[in-house]
Design an enzyme around this catalytic site. Structure first.
Site, PDB file in Angstrom:
ATOM      1  N   ALA A  61      40.105  36.644  36.138  1.00 23.14           N
ATOM      2  CA  ALA A  61      39.186  37.488  35.387  1.00 23.14           C
ATOM      3  C   ALA A  61      38.410  38.336  36.390  1.00 23.14           C
ATOM      4  O   ALA A  61      38.344  37.997  37.572  1.00 23.14           O
ATOM      5  CB  ALA A  61      38.231  36.609  34.599  1.00 23.14           C
ATOM      6  N   GLY A 100      42.446  33.400  35.433  1.00 23.67           N
ATOM      7  CA  GLY A 100      42.936  34.095  34.248  1.00 23.67           C
ATOM      8  C   GLY A 100      44.340  34.654  34.451  1.00 23.67           C
ATOM      9  O   GLY A 100      45.073  34.878  33.477  1.00 23.67           O
ATOM     10  N   GLU A 103      46.549  31.767  33.767  1.00 24.91           N
ATOM     11  CA  GLU A 103      46.448  31.513  32.321  1.00 24.91           C
ATOM     12  C   GLU A 103      47.279  32.531  31.538  1.00 24.91           C
ATOM     13  O   GLU A 103      47.893  32.196  30.530  1.00 24.91           O
ATOM     14  CB  GLU A 103      44.982  31.562  31.886  1.00 24.91           C
ATOM     15  CG  GLU A 103      44.189  30.369  32.427  1.00 24.91           C
ATOM     16  CD  GLU A 103      42.710  30.465  32.135  1.00 24.91           C
ATOM     17  OE1 GLU A 103      42.089  31.439  32.616  1.00 24.91           O
ATOM     18  OE2 GLU A 103      42.184  29.591  31.428  1.00 24.91           O
TER      19      GLU A 103
HETATM   20  C1  3H9 Z   1      38.688  33.380  36.020  1.00 24.41           C
HETATM   21  O1  3H9 Z   1      39.772  33.853  36.126  1.00 24.41           O
HETATM   22  C2  3H9 Z   1      38.145  32.837  34.743  1.00 24.41           C
HETATM   23  C3  3H9 Z   1      39.184  32.626  33.678  1.00 24.41           C
HETATM   24  O2  3H9 Z   1      39.665  31.311  33.700  1.00 24.41           O
HETATM   25  C4  3H9 Z   1      38.624  32.779  32.297  1.00 24.41           C
HETATM   26  C5  3H9 Z   1      38.268  34.118  31.826  1.00 24.41           C
HETATM   27  C6  3H9 Z   1      37.881  34.136  30.412  1.00 24.41           C
HETATM   28  N1  3H9 Z   1      37.286  39.851  40.297  1.00 24.41           N
HETATM   29  O3  3H9 Z   1      39.396  38.397  48.848  1.00 24.41           O
HETATM   30  P1  3H9 Z   1      39.768  39.787  49.202  1.00 24.41           P
HETATM   31  C7  3H9 Z   1      37.920  41.756  45.035  1.00 24.41           C
HETATM   32  S1  3H9 Z   1      37.606  33.314  37.326  1.00 24.41           S
HETATM   33  C8  3H9 Z   1      36.735  40.930  40.876  1.00 24.41           C
HETATM   34  O4  3H9 Z   1      39.054  40.432  50.314  1.00 24.41           O
HETATM   35  P2  3H9 Z   1      42.381  38.888  49.963  1.00 24.41           P
HETATM   36  C9  3H9 Z   1      37.101  41.310  46.230  1.00 24.41           C
HETATM   37  O5  3H9 Z   1      35.716  41.240  45.930  1.00 24.41           O
HETATM   38  C10 3H9 Z   1      38.492  34.112  38.646  1.00 24.41           C
HETATM   39  N2  3H9 Z   1      36.976  41.303  42.141  1.00 24.41           N
HETATM   40  O6  3H9 Z   1      41.338  39.944  49.429  1.00 24.41           O
HETATM   41  C11 3H9 Z   1      37.446  42.414  47.239  1.00 24.41           C
HETATM   42  O7  3H9 Z   1      36.707  43.542  46.864  1.00 24.41           O
HETATM   43  P3  3H9 Z   1      36.081  44.461  47.983  1.00 24.41           P
HETATM   44  C12 3H9 Z   1      39.519  33.239  39.238  1.00 24.41           C
HETATM   45  C13 3H9 Z   1      37.794  40.543  42.849  1.00 24.41           C
HETATM   46  O8  3H9 Z   1      43.675  39.587  50.000  1.00 24.41           O
HETATM   47  C14 3H9 Z   1      38.910  42.710  46.917  1.00 24.41           C
HETATM   48  O9  3H9 Z   1      39.126  42.222  45.587  1.00 24.41           O
HETATM   49  N3  3H9 Z   1      40.112  33.895  40.358  1.00 24.41           N
HETATM   50  C15 3H9 Z   1      38.396  39.392  42.332  1.00 24.41           C
HETATM   51  O10 3H9 Z   1      41.862  38.211  51.165  1.00 24.41           O
HETATM   52  C16 3H9 Z   1      39.878  42.027  47.838  1.00 24.41           C
HETATM   53  O11 3H9 Z   1      39.581  40.642  47.870  1.00 24.41           O
HETATM   54  C17 3H9 Z   1      39.651  33.733  41.611  1.00 24.41           C
HETATM   55  O12 3H9 Z   1      38.749  32.973  41.843  1.00 24.41           O
HETATM   56  C18 3H9 Z   1      38.118  39.053  40.993  1.00 24.41           C
HETATM   57  N4  3H9 Z   1      38.661  37.970  40.382  1.00 24.41           N
HETATM   58  O13 3H9 Z   1      42.430  37.751  48.835  1.00 24.41           O
HETATM   59  C19 3H9 Z   1      40.343  34.517  42.687  1.00 24.41           C
HETATM   60  N5  3H9 Z   1      39.172  38.817  43.287  1.00 24.41           N
HETATM   61  O14 3H9 Z   1      37.248  44.986  48.762  1.00 24.41           O
HETATM   62  C20 3H9 Z   1      39.354  35.185  43.582  1.00 24.41           C
HETATM   63  C21 3H9 Z   1      39.063  39.599  44.371  1.00 24.41           C
HETATM   64  O15 3H9 Z   1      35.327  45.465  47.215  1.00 24.41           O
HETATM   65  N6  3H9 Z   1      39.972  36.040  44.558  1.00 24.41           N
HETATM   66  N7  3H9 Z   1      38.247  40.638  44.120  1.00 24.41           N
HETATM   67  O16 3H9 Z   1      35.206  43.542  48.767  1.00 24.41           O
HETATM   68  C22 3H9 Z   1      40.575  35.562  45.668  1.00 24.41           C
HETATM   69  O17 3H9 Z   1      40.709  34.366  45.879  1.00 24.41           O
HETATM   70  C23 3H9 Z   1      41.075  36.558  46.676  1.00 24.41           C
HETATM   71  O18 3H9 Z   1      40.387  37.749  46.433  1.00 24.41           O
HETATM   72  C24 3H9 Z   1      42.591  36.868  46.625  1.00 24.41           C
HETATM   73  C25 3H9 Z   1      42.907  38.036  47.572  1.00 24.41           C
HETATM   74  C26 3H9 Z   1      43.351  35.611  47.085  1.00 24.41           C
HETATM   75  C27 3H9 Z   1      43.019  37.245  45.236  1.00 24.41           C
END
Ligand code: 3H9
Length: 650
Positions: A61, A100, A103
């Site tokens: 999400a 999400g 999911e």
């Molecule tokens: C969820 O899904 C809830 C659901 O169950 C229910 C819903 C109803 N949203 O980490 P990076 C941005 S909760 C917004 O440097 P990498 C991040 O801020 C979510 N922004 O890259 C950064 O922005 P900026 C569950 C996001 O390659 C840019 O993307 N998911 C999100 O080292 C690059 O990120 C997670 O917890 C997001 N969800 O790693 C996953 N994710 O460049 C969280 C990232 O402006 N994310 N951004 O600073 C991660 O673990 C890592 O970002 C990922 C990429 C592995 C995806």
């Protein structure tokens, strides 16, 4: 268009394109909802492939939306539409399918992944549980204990393991989308599989496995709500009808999302990503980074060398003579062996990394180094000698760094002919594991040298935080302040184990006295002795640590420190330490008063916040959020409290 549909040969290819990580923000949810309607209504479409453009499948999400009221359609409703579609949906997963994102893949009828993909429900790391069916659908696809483990740990699984668990149906052998389209063509002719919602949860993989996983995560939660909510949601998934379990999951998710722990964890998530960003470096290219020099083969130097090798850089380590070089080489080899045993390096990679390493006893071996990190004894004269020697042998464009943890980097730099290429790179022990890297920037530092330091951090997978020059920079300066406060409390009436218990109950991984015992009391004692002459005589000084060292109690390694250590290494209260503390209070004429647990934490937090405010005022830290990143990553401050500045409302 955020979500595009293209029909090829009876198969609709639905592609999400929402950089950077294809999060399910409003446009994605609306686009997916429309895609279900269109593909269901189009008689030319027999099956659907859901894929993502860019570097990854949906990574979850959109966390940025969590603070605001969410606009419909909501993700659970969109996913219910996909799950209820009359045509098979095939998720084509590359990069990471997280939260999400997974999911969404679970709502599809089939899942195919690229070999390098990883799948997970990391919501607990944000203080949440899955809120769009993950806790209900995952245990219907993989066994309930493994589902709980994935959800309560938040750790993603690689594609190969996902295939073994039954989480995905296939791993692509060639181009992911082409393979997924071929897969979809094949399944289009088969009867639609029963939706996960109509299947019972899968029994546990072995008797008692679920109970064991639940017990492990309850133990580890230490005050965190999300892992316990995950256990509750999994129980609901087993005992309640699906619709009710989904509603209960949603209610738990929303309560967590609006709670303090998730807000704190979201703060740290974004703070870690913002740390190390320096506006003025836009457009400034880092210098090439292939070959790293490390001066010193002790614990710190070996850890730094290993971190660089594991990241694929080649390393030359310099020691003062052949014996010391050999000892340093053995230390590095030991760390790499450990990484291989823990599965962090394959045997092939291990051999390649070792081959990229040399330990030498002459500085000339650094002639080709792109960046040299000095990790020698913390003494200004020794550092000056190193930097003067480096000037003569390194390329003029090589960046020179000191791993000092508190010395004046500007003064160290003055020993070099070109101070503008000298910066501080303060690693934390063990350097190949700890994520934090303070990048210390003396005045006059060349921008491209700074950009190179930041590029190194990125290459090593570290979190860089920019720090100005002062005694102890951000981490150790704040740490010495709150350690001092803890020592005052020892004299005022508290005992080490009471202070440690207060910190651990607050959520710290370990209390400050136990931590000092673990790292050894002698190093800070030596530092205090060196500084004794310049210490402000008016400053309150607690001698308890010195008294312990004078008695030969250097911490766990000598079986005695603030605590006493038995054969099993467990810390026990020490009557000897207690007597020593009481005697010190009496010697200073302090009438000891018990310090309640709440007061202990209030005083420690106030000390951190106060010093943090000074660090900010003096421009040593770029932001309060940077201070939180440092304290959370350096000293085991509970992430779910967001760091001292966040906890103090900064
Ligand atoms: C969820 O899904 C809830 C659901 O169950 C229910 C819903 C109803 N949203 O980490 P990076 C941005 S909760 C917004 O440097 P990498 C991040 O801020 C979510 N922004 O890259 C950064 O922005 P900026 C569950 C996001 O390659 C840019 O993307 N998911 C999100 O080292 C690059 O990120 C997670 O917890 C997001 N969800 O790693 C996953 N994710 O460049 C969280 C990232 O402006 N994310 N951004 O600073 C991660 O673990 C890592 O970002 C990922 C990429 C592995 C995806």
């Amino acid at each position: 268009m955020t979500v595009q549909i293209e029909t090829r040969d009876g198969i609709a290819l639905v592609t999400i394109d929402n950089p950077p990580v294809n999060a399910t923000g409003h446009a994605v949810r609306q686009g997916l909802s429309d895609a279900v309607a269109r593909t269901e209504g189009d008689s030319a479409v027999r099956a659907v492939v859901l894929a993502c453009a860019g570097r990854t499948f949906i990574a979850g999400a959109d966390i940025r939306e969590f603070g605001q009221p969410l606009a419909a359609p909501h993700l659970p409703d969109v996913l219910a539409r996909i799950a209820g579609a009359r045509k098979p949906w095939v998720a084509a997963i590359h990069g990471t399918a997280l939260g999400g994102g997974l999911e969404t893949a679970l709502a599809c009828h089939y899942r195919i992944a690229a070999p390098g993909a990883a799948l997970g429900l990391p919501e607990v790391t944000l203080g949440l549980i899955p809120g769009a069916g993950g806790t209900v659908r995952l245990p219907r696809l993989i066994t309930v204990d493994r589902a709980l483990d994935m959800i309560a740990s938040g750790t993603p699984v690689p594609a190969l393991r996902a295939r073994e668990l039954g989480l995905i149906d296939a791993i692509a052998g060639g181009d992911l989308v082409s393979d997924a389209l071929a897969f979809a063509r094949e399944v289009a002719d088969r009867p639609l599989p029963a939706p996960l919602d109509d299947r019972p949860p899968r029994p546990e993989s072995a008797e008692g496995a679920l109970k064991a996983v639940a017990a492990r995560h309850t133990d580890r939660a230490r005050g965190q709500r999300a892992p316990l909510a995950a256990i509750e949601a999994l129980r609901n998934a087993q005992t309640l009808p699906v619709a009710e379990a989904l509603n209960a999951e949603r209610a738990l998710f929303q309560a967590l999302r609006d709670g303090a722990q998730s807000k704190a964890l979201r703060h740290i998530f974004f703070a870690e990503r913002a740390a190390g960003r320096v506006d003025r470096l836009k457009g400034i290219a880092p210098r090439p980074l292939d070959h790293i020099g490390v001066i010193g083969g002790g614990t710190m130097g070996a850890g730094i060398a290993a971190a660089c090798l594991i990241a694929g850089l080649s390393v030359t380590m310099i020691e003062r003579d052949a014996d010391a070089a050999e000892a340093g080489r053995a230390r590095v080899a030991g760390i790499l062996d450990g990484a291989r045993k823990r599965g962090k390096l394959t045997p092939e990679d291990h051999a390649v990394r070792l081959a990229a390493f040399a330990a030498r006893d002459n500085y000339e071996a650094l002639a080709e180094a792109d960046l040299v990190i000095e990790a020698v004894f913390e003494d200004m004269d020794v550092k000056h000698a190193v930097f003067a020697a480096l000037d003569g042998v390194t390329r003029p464009d090589a960046v020179l760094a000191s791993n000092t943890s508190y010395l004046d980097v500007a003064e160290i730099a003055r020993a070099a002919d070109t101070p503008a290429r000298v910066l501080g790179l303060h690693f934390f022990a063990p350097a190949h594991i700890m994520k934090l890297l303070e990048i210390v920037t003396p005045e006059g530092l060349d921008d491209s040298a700074l950009a190179t330091g930041l590029a190194l951090a990125k290459r090593l997978g570290k979190i860089p935080v920019i720090a100005g020059v002062c005694d102890g920079f951000i981490a150790n300066r704040i740490m010495s302040r709150y350690r001092r406060e803890a020592e005052y409390m020892l004299e005022d009436g508290a005992l080490p184990w009471e202070i440690d218990a207060a910190m651990e109950n607050y959520g710290f991984a370990m209390g400050i006295f136990r931590m000092q015992d673990l790292s050894g009391l002698d190093i800070s004692w030596a530092m205090r002795k060196r500084r004794a002459a310049t210490r402000d005589p008016a400053e309150r000084y607690v001698d308890i640590g010195d008294r312990l060292c004078e008695a030969g109690h250097f911490g766990q390694k000598t079986g005695r420190g603030y605590y006493r250590y038995g054969e099993d290494g467990r810390a026990q209260r020490s009557a000897e330490t207690e007597a020593l503390i009481l005697a010190e209070s009496a010697r200073k004429g302090i009438a000891r008063q018990p310090v309640p647990e709440t007061e202990i934490m209030a005083r420690l937090l106030a000390a951190m916040q106060d010093e943090g405010a000074c660090v900010l005022d003096e421009g040593i830290a770029q932001s309060a959020a940077d201070i939180d990143v440092v304290i959370v990553n350096a000293f085991g401050f509970p992430r779910w409290k967001g760091g001292p500045m966040f906890a103090g409302g900064a």
